[in-house]
Motif scaffolding. Structure first.
Motif, PDB file in Angstrom:
ATOM      1  N   LEU A   1     -30.261 -49.616 -97.547  1.00  0.00           N
ATOM      2  CA  LEU A   1     -31.148 -48.493 -97.834  1.00  0.00           C
ATOM      3  C   LEU A   1     -32.442 -48.722 -97.059  1.00  0.00           C
ATOM      4  N   PHE A   2     -32.811 -47.762 -96.211  1.00  0.00           N
ATOM      5  CA  PHE A   2     -33.983 -47.927 -95.358  1.00  0.00           C
ATOM      6  C   PHE A   2     -35.193 -47.224 -95.957  1.00  0.00           C
ATOM      7  N   GLU A   3     -36.335 -47.439 -95.358  1.00  0.00           N
ATOM      8  CA  GLU A   3     -37.604 -47.027 -95.933  1.00  0.00           C
ATOM      9  C   GLU A   3     -37.721 -45.512 -96.115  1.00  0.00           C
ATOM     10  N   VAL A   4     -38.696 -45.128 -96.902  1.00  0.00           N
ATOM     11  CA  VAL A   4     -39.031 -43.721 -97.114  1.00  0.00           C
ATOM     12  C   VAL A   4     -39.630 -43.156 -95.840  1.00  0.00           C
ATOM     13  N   SER A   5     -39.261 -41.916 -95.510  1.00  0.00           N
ATOM     14  CA  SER A   5     -39.916 -41.212 -94.403  1.00  0.00           C
ATOM     15  C   SER A   5     -40.421 -39.867 -94.912  1.00  0.00           C
ATOM     16  N   SER A   6     -41.528 -39.422 -94.353  1.00  0.00           N
ATOM     17  CA  SER A   6     -42.088 -38.145 -94.789  1.00  0.00           C
ATOM     18  C   SER A   6     -41.295 -36.960 -94.247  1.00  0.00           C
ATOM     19  N   THR A   7     -40.598 -37.127 -93.116  1.00  0.00           N
ATOM     20  CA  THR A   7     -39.749 -36.034 -92.638  1.00  0.00           C
ATOM     21  C   THR A   7     -38.607 -35.796 -93.613  1.00  0.00           C
ATOM     22  N   ALA A   8     -37.983 -36.884 -94.073  1.00  0.00           N
ATOM     23  CA  ALA A   8     -36.922 -36.756 -95.073  1.00  0.00           C
ATOM     24  C   ALA A   8     -37.479 -36.197 -96.375  1.00  0.00           C
ATOM     25  N   THR A   9     -38.666 -36.642 -96.763  1.00  0.00           N
ATOM     26  CA  THR A   9     -39.266 -36.213 -98.024  1.00  0.00           C
ATOM     27  C   THR A   9     -39.595 -34.729 -98.017  1.00  0.00           C
ATOM     28  N   ALA A  10     -40.221 -34.257 -96.956  1.00  0.00           N
ATOM     29  CA  ALA A  10     -40.611 -32.849 -96.893  1.00  0.00           C
ATOM     30  C   ALA A  10     -39.387 -31.945 -96.830  1.00  0.00           C
ATOM     31  N   GLY A  11     -38.391 -32.347 -96.027  1.00  0.00           N
ATOM     32  CA  GLY A  11     -37.166 -31.549 -95.969  1.00  0.00           C
ATOM     33  C   GLY A  11     -36.461 -31.503 -97.303  1.00  0.00           C
TER      34      GLY A  11
ATOM     35  N   ASP B   1     -50.244 -37.287-101.083  1.00  0.00           N
ATOM     36  CA  ASP B   1     -50.803 -38.646-101.092  1.00  0.00           C
ATOM     37  C   ASP B   1     -50.716 -39.302 -99.722  1.00  0.00           C
ATOM     38  N   ASN B   2     -49.851 -38.752 -98.865  1.00  0.00           N
ATOM     39  CA  ASN B   2     -49.637 -39.327 -97.530  1.00  0.00           C
ATOM     40  C   ASN B   2     -49.701 -38.206 -96.496  1.00  0.00           C
ATOM     41  N   PRO B   3     -50.903 -37.780 -96.139  1.00  0.00           N
ATOM     42  CA  PRO B   3     -51.050 -36.609 -95.269  1.00  0.00           C
ATOM     43  C   PRO B   3     -50.629 -36.843 -93.814  1.00  0.00           C
ATOM     44  N   VAL B   4     -50.434 -38.094 -93.421  1.00  0.00           N
ATOM     45  CA  VAL B   4     -50.007 -38.414 -92.061  1.00  0.00           C
ATOM     46  C   VAL B   4     -48.549 -38.860 -92.100  1.00  0.00           C
ATOM     47  N   THR B   5     -47.811 -38.613 -91.018  1.00  0.00           N
ATOM     48  CA  THR B   5     -46.381 -38.927 -90.955  1.00  0.00           C
ATOM     49  C   THR B   5     -46.115 -40.362 -91.394  1.00  0.00           C
ATOM     50  N   VAL B   6     -45.140 -40.526 -92.291  1.00  0.00           N
ATOM     51  CA  VAL B   6     -44.734 -41.827 -92.828  1.00  0.00           C
ATOM     52  C   VAL B   6     -43.277 -42.104 -92.409  1.00  0.00           C
ATOM     53  N   PRO B   7     -43.025 -43.301 -91.830  1.00  0.00           N
ATOM     54  CA  PRO B   7     -43.983 -44.286 -91.341  1.00  0.00           C
ATOM     55  C   PRO B   7     -44.733 -43.739 -90.124  1.00  0.00           C
ATOM     56  N   LEU B   8     -45.855 -44.313 -89.814  1.00  0.00           N
ATOM     57  CA  LEU B   8     -46.681 -43.826 -88.721  1.00  0.00           C
ATOM     58  C   LEU B   8     -45.859 -43.802 -87.430  1.00  0.00           C
ATOM     59  N   GLY B   9     -45.797 -42.621 -86.800  1.00  0.00           N
ATOM     60  CA  GLY B   9     -44.976 -42.470 -85.596  1.00  0.00           C
ATOM     61  C   GLY B   9     -43.541 -42.101 -85.876  1.00  0.00           C
ATOM     62  N   GLY B  10     -43.172 -42.001 -87.165  1.00  0.00           N
ATOM     63  CA  GLY B  10     -41.810 -41.621 -87.523  1.00  0.00           C
ATOM     64  C   GLY B  10     -40.897 -42.812 -87.703  1.00  0.00           C
ATOM     65  N   PHE B  11     -39.772 -42.591 -88.367  1.00  0.00           N
ATOM     66  CA  PHE B  11     -38.819 -43.670 -88.629  1.00  0.00           C
ATOM     67  C   PHE B  11     -38.227 -44.194 -87.325  1.00  0.00           C
ATOM     68  N   VAL B  12     -38.131 -45.520 -87.236  1.00  0.00           N
ATOM     69  CA  VAL B  12     -37.513 -46.191 -86.094  1.00  0.00           C
ATOM     70  C   VAL B  12     -36.575 -47.256 -86.630  1.00  0.00           C
ATOM     71  N   ASN B  13     -35.389 -47.360 -86.049  1.00  0.00           N
ATOM     72  CA  ASN B  13     -34.458 -48.412 -86.459  1.00  0.00           C
ATOM     73  C   ASN B  13     -35.076 -49.790 -86.250  1.00  0.00           C
ATOM     74  N   PRO B  14     -34.914 -50.704 -87.196  1.00  0.00           N
ATOM     75  CA  PRO B  14     -35.315 -52.095 -86.950  1.00  0.00           C
ATOM     76  C   PRO B  14     -34.530 -52.677 -85.776  1.00  0.00           C
ATOM     77  N   PRO B  15     -35.012 -53.755 -85.172  1.00  0.00           N
ATOM     78  CA  PRO B  15     -34.384 -54.302 -83.962  1.00  0.00           C
ATOM     79  C   PRO B  15     -32.918 -54.680 -84.122  1.00  0.00           C
ATOM     80  N   ASP B  16     -32.492 -55.066 -85.318  1.00  0.00           N
ATOM     81  CA  ASP B  16     -31.106 -55.499 -85.505  1.00  0.00           C
ATOM     82  C   ASP B  16     -30.206 -54.379 -86.025  1.00  0.00           C
ATOM     83  N   VAL B  17     -30.699 -53.145 -85.980  1.00  0.00           N
ATOM     84  CA  VAL B  17     -29.923 -52.000 -86.476  1.00  0.00           C
ATOM     85  C   VAL B  17     -29.655 -51.046 -85.317  1.00  0.00           C
ATOM     86  N   THR B  18     -28.383 -50.678 -85.127  1.00  0.00           N
ATOM     87  CA  THR B  18     -28.006 -49.711 -84.103  1.00  0.00           C
ATOM     88  C   THR B  18     -27.409 -48.484 -84.784  1.00  0.00           C
ATOM     89  N   GLY B  19     -27.031 -47.518 -83.986  1.00  0.00           N
ATOM     90  CA  GLY B  19     -26.456 -46.302 -84.571  1.00  0.00           C
ATOM     91  C   GLY B  19     -27.531 -45.278 -84.861  1.00  0.00           C
TER      92      GLY B  19
END
Length: 539
Positions: free
Chosen positions: A226-236, A272-290
């Motif tokens: 399960l990966f982190e919360v994102s504001s794009t997912a939250t708003a949608g 509570d989070n008026p700026v995109t979360v995470p900052l710059g948008g969600f990015v896969n961690p280095p060991d995650v592909t797909g």
């Protein structure tokens, strides 16, 4: 049967054609082919169109040219030519379900993915993330693609609720008095509810770390994260929850209230989070592909959520947010609706508000109406720019181009609904014809639909059910021609519209996805008529 019937001819020497009834072997219609062939640079074809609209007798037909022994693929003429495809596409979501046994005579799998998902950031924490739909040929699940898929399905129902009923799809929920299309939507929404963090935010995705080969879903042993919360997912999701709350109020008030509260909670996270979360948008961690589905701008999803929350609650704070922020994307036009760009949904939702709704800004309403008309007229010109009548421009034959075509069809239908300009409706229908076989490749991009349809999609569940049937799960829309990404860096064709092959390994062109299929489901549903007495289990 009175609808336009247009076919494309690439034989430059042909000067006549016949439409032959396959049952009698006789010509049911014949005519000359007039006009000059026009070069289509995206396909490399010289194309003319032939019109046999006057043929209105139901039956099975083929087209032959110049008394030739060669002929077209078979096709049908009847009163409801899209109905079978519409039902197959809608039911394909059942075959994409995760966390349950999927049962049918031809395509089945055992229960899958029941283990709790491990938090990627906190290895000691686990969360129940079961349910939802497998996203594509793999078995990962993404909140953002669920959001746009659910938007299409819920609007498909809302546009024509009389078309949909209990017993239509023969799914496990049949018999509960709720239309099957909403049962399927509820399956997806329930997963989104599980993805909601206690702070109101929505986790971005659940996936394995990397692809490990083909297998049936119940045989995937790799741990899911399960990966982190994102504001794009939250708003949608806030928009989907609000939209769903209105739809389900009639059928399940308790569920509707749960969605109401989930939407409010998601909006509070956004405040509570008026700026995109995470900052710059969600990015896969280095060991995650797909699949990453990164998006560095959440303003479009926030706009959509604000209108849907206003429709749900009537609270003017949401309308004020829209009025203050609707121009964040303003550049004089609109663009195809995608999981990454949801602005169109916010504008259409605002335009659908009654003119006498308290708080409506008439100037903004007129401005958006003009924007939509300008956009729809641009799409008409794109359709007119080629003889195949598809809307895609050369640069739009990228990964998932078929979903872009279906998204444009959705947009054209909205333009027709708001303006009653039948040209928009006809152009939307042209895109459906493109996806179902009237295209430079002469193939239906929808599994199981048409006499020459995709046979080898990159869809593990279909491929590994081959011991049961040689056919793939029906109703899946594959990605389509992709000029910009090539398997093993080898282009398929020098022509943009022909960079497609029906090959299992080539996921860059032949993989289905729920958001592709959902866009097609909306369009097919719009152009289909369903007769309730045809189906078992009707109420």
């Amino acid at each position: 049967m009175s609808a336009k019937k247009i076919a494309m001819v690439t034989n430059i020497d042909a000067d006549s054609f016949k439409v032959i009834d396959q049952n009698t072997g006789r010509a049911a219609y014949a005519s000359v082919i007039s006009g000059l062939s026009v070069f289509d640079p995206n396909s490399g074809d010289y194309v003319r169109s032939i019109d046999f609209t006057d043929l209105r007798n139901p039956g099975d037909y083929i087209i032959s040219l110049n008394e030739s022994s060669r002929s077209s693929h078979a096709f049908k003429i009847n009163e409801s030519p899209y109905e079978d495809a519409a039902l197959a596409v809608l039911k394909s979501f059942y075959f994409s379900r995760c966390g349950t046994t999927v049962i049918s005579e031809e395509w089945s799998h055992a229960v899958c993915h029941l283990k709790k998902a491990q938090h990627y950031e906190k290895n000691t924490s686990k969360t129940d993330a079961t349910g939802g739909w497998h996203d594509a040929g793999d078995y990962n699940k993404f909140s953002v693609t669920h959001n746009i898929s659910l938007a299409y399905l819920l609007h498909q129902y809302l546009d024509n609720p009389f078309k949909y009923f209990d017993g239509q799809l023969n799914i496990p929920e049949t018999g509960n008095t709720i239309p099957d299309i909403l049962d399927e939507a509820q399956w997806g929404i329930n997963w989104l509810l599980k993805m909601q963090h206690s702070n109101g935010g929505i986790h971005h995705k659940v996936s394995i770390k990397e692809w490990t080969g083909e297998h049936l879903p119940q045989n995937e042993d790799d741990p899911q994260y399960l990966f982190e919360v994102s504001s794009t997912a939250t708003a949608g999701s806030a928009a989907v929850f609000a939209l769903g709350a209105r739809v389900f109020e009639k059928f399940d008030p308790q569920f509707a209230e749960q969605l109401h509260q989930a939407a409010i909670s998601a909006w509070k996270f956004l405040l509570d989070n008026p700026v995109t979360v995470p900052l710059g948008g969600f990015v896969n961690p280095p060991d995650v592909t797909g699949g990453e589905y990164g998006d560095n701008n959440d303003k479009d999803e926030r706009l959509w959520a604000s209108v849907e929350l206003f429709k749900l609650t009537g609270d003017p704070q949401y309308l004020e947010y829209f009025h203050s922020n609707y121009k964040d994307f303003w550049n004089g036009t609109l663009f195809a609706l995608t999981w990454q760009d949801m602005r169109n949904l916010s504008y259409y939702s605002y335009l659908s508000l009654d003119a006498d709704t308290p708080g409506i800004n008439q100037e903004i309403h007129q401005e958006l109406s003009g924007l939509l008309t300008t956009y729809a007229n641009r799409l008409l010109s794109q359709v007119d720019d080629n003889e195949y009548k598809y809307v895609l421009k050369k640069e739009e034959f990228y990964w998932g181009s078929n979903s872009v075509a279906a998204g444009y069809a959705f947009d054209l239908i909205q333009a027709y609904k708001f303006t009653n300009n039948s040209d928009y409706k006809e152009a939307a229908l042209d895109q459906l014809h493109y996806l179902l076989g009237r295209n430079p490749l002469g193939i239906s991009f929808v599994t199981g639909q048409g006499s020459k349809a995709v046979q080898n999609p990159y869809h593990q569940f279909s491929k590994l059910n081959s011991y049961r049937t040689a056919k793939p799960v029906p109703g899946l829309l594959v990605g389509g021609a992709n000029y910009y990404s090539h398997l093993n860096n080898k282009p398929i064709s020098e022509f943009t519209a022909k960079n497609y092959e029906d090959r299992f390994q080539n996921y860059m062109v032949n993989e289905p996805a729920i958001n592709y299929t959902a866009s097609l489901s909306y369009v097919l549903g719009y152009f289909s008529e369903f007769e309730q007495n045809q189906y078992k289990g009707t109420q």
